[in-house]
Design a protein around this motif. Structure first.
Motif, mmCIF file in Angstrom:
data_model
loop_
_atom_site.group_PDB
_atom_site.id
_atom_site.type_symbol
_atom_site.label_atom_id
_atom_site.label_comp_id
_atom_site.label_asym_id
_atom_site.label_seq_id
_atom_site.Cartn_x
_atom_site.Cartn_y
_atom_site.Cartn_z
ATOM 1 N N PRO A 1 30.493 121.609 -43.056
ATOM 2 C CA PRO A 1 31.880 121.712 -43.557
ATOM 3 C C PRO A 1 32.737 123.121 -43.144
ATOM 4 N N GLU A 2 31.921 123.957 -43.101
ATOM 5 C CA GLU A 2 32.400 125.460 -42.645
ATOM 6 C C GLU A 2 32.289 125.744 -41.260
ATOM 7 N N PRO A 3 32.928 125.471 -40.335
ATOM 8 C CA PRO A 3 32.712 125.399 -38.782
ATOM 9 C C PRO A 3 32.677 126.578 -38.059
ATOM 10 N N ALA B 1 37.545 120.637 -45.238
ATOM 11 C CA ALA B 1 38.668 120.426 -46.459
ATOM 12 C C ALA B 1 39.920 120.495 -45.890
ATOM 13 N N GLY B 2 40.014 120.667 -44.680
ATOM 14 C CA GLY B 2 41.494 120.875 -43.992
ATOM 15 C C GLY B 2 42.284 122.257 -44.060
ATOM 16 N N ARG B 3 41.512 123.310 -44.858
ATOM 17 C CA ARG B 3 41.823 124.525 -44.927
ATOM 18 C C ARG B 3 41.511 125.425 -43.860
ATOM 19 N N SER B 4 42.531 126.363 -43.698
ATOM 20 C CA SER B 4 42.389 127.637 -42.460
ATOM 21 C C SER B 4 41.591 128.576 -43.102
ATOM 22 N N PRO B 5 41.105 129.593 -42.529
ATOM 23 C CA PRO B 5 40.395 130.714 -43.229
ATOM 24 C C PRO B 5 41.382 131.280 -44.422
#
Length: 76
Positions: A18-20, A53-57
């Motif tokens: 999930p955290e690429p 989740a579609g969020r940017s950093p």
């Protein structure tokens, strides 16, 4: 030291998680997370990626309550 030896690791993509990239793998301590972000950005970390989740950093740091870190990412 690791990033000095191989700056490309700042954008190393992790498949099927999930955290690429490292900008999403930050400690919960805001001051320490901001320091890590500074090192990653200095090594050329891209801020235009999205997690599962579609969020940017930046958005992820805000979501996690890392205000100082989010401010640093917003200005990147």
């Amino acid at each position: 030291e690791v990033l000095q030896g191989d700056p490309s690791l700042a954008n190393h993509r992790l498949e099927r998680v999930p955290e690429p990239v490292p900008l999403f793998c930050l400690p919960d301590d805001d001051d320490l997370a901001a320091e890590v972000v500074n090192e990653l950005l200095a090594a050329g970390a891209a801020t235009n990626v999205r997690n599962a989740a579609g969020r940017s950093p930046y958005e992820e740091a805000q979501f996690r309550g890392l205000e100082r870190t989010a401010a640093r990412l917003r200005n990147a």
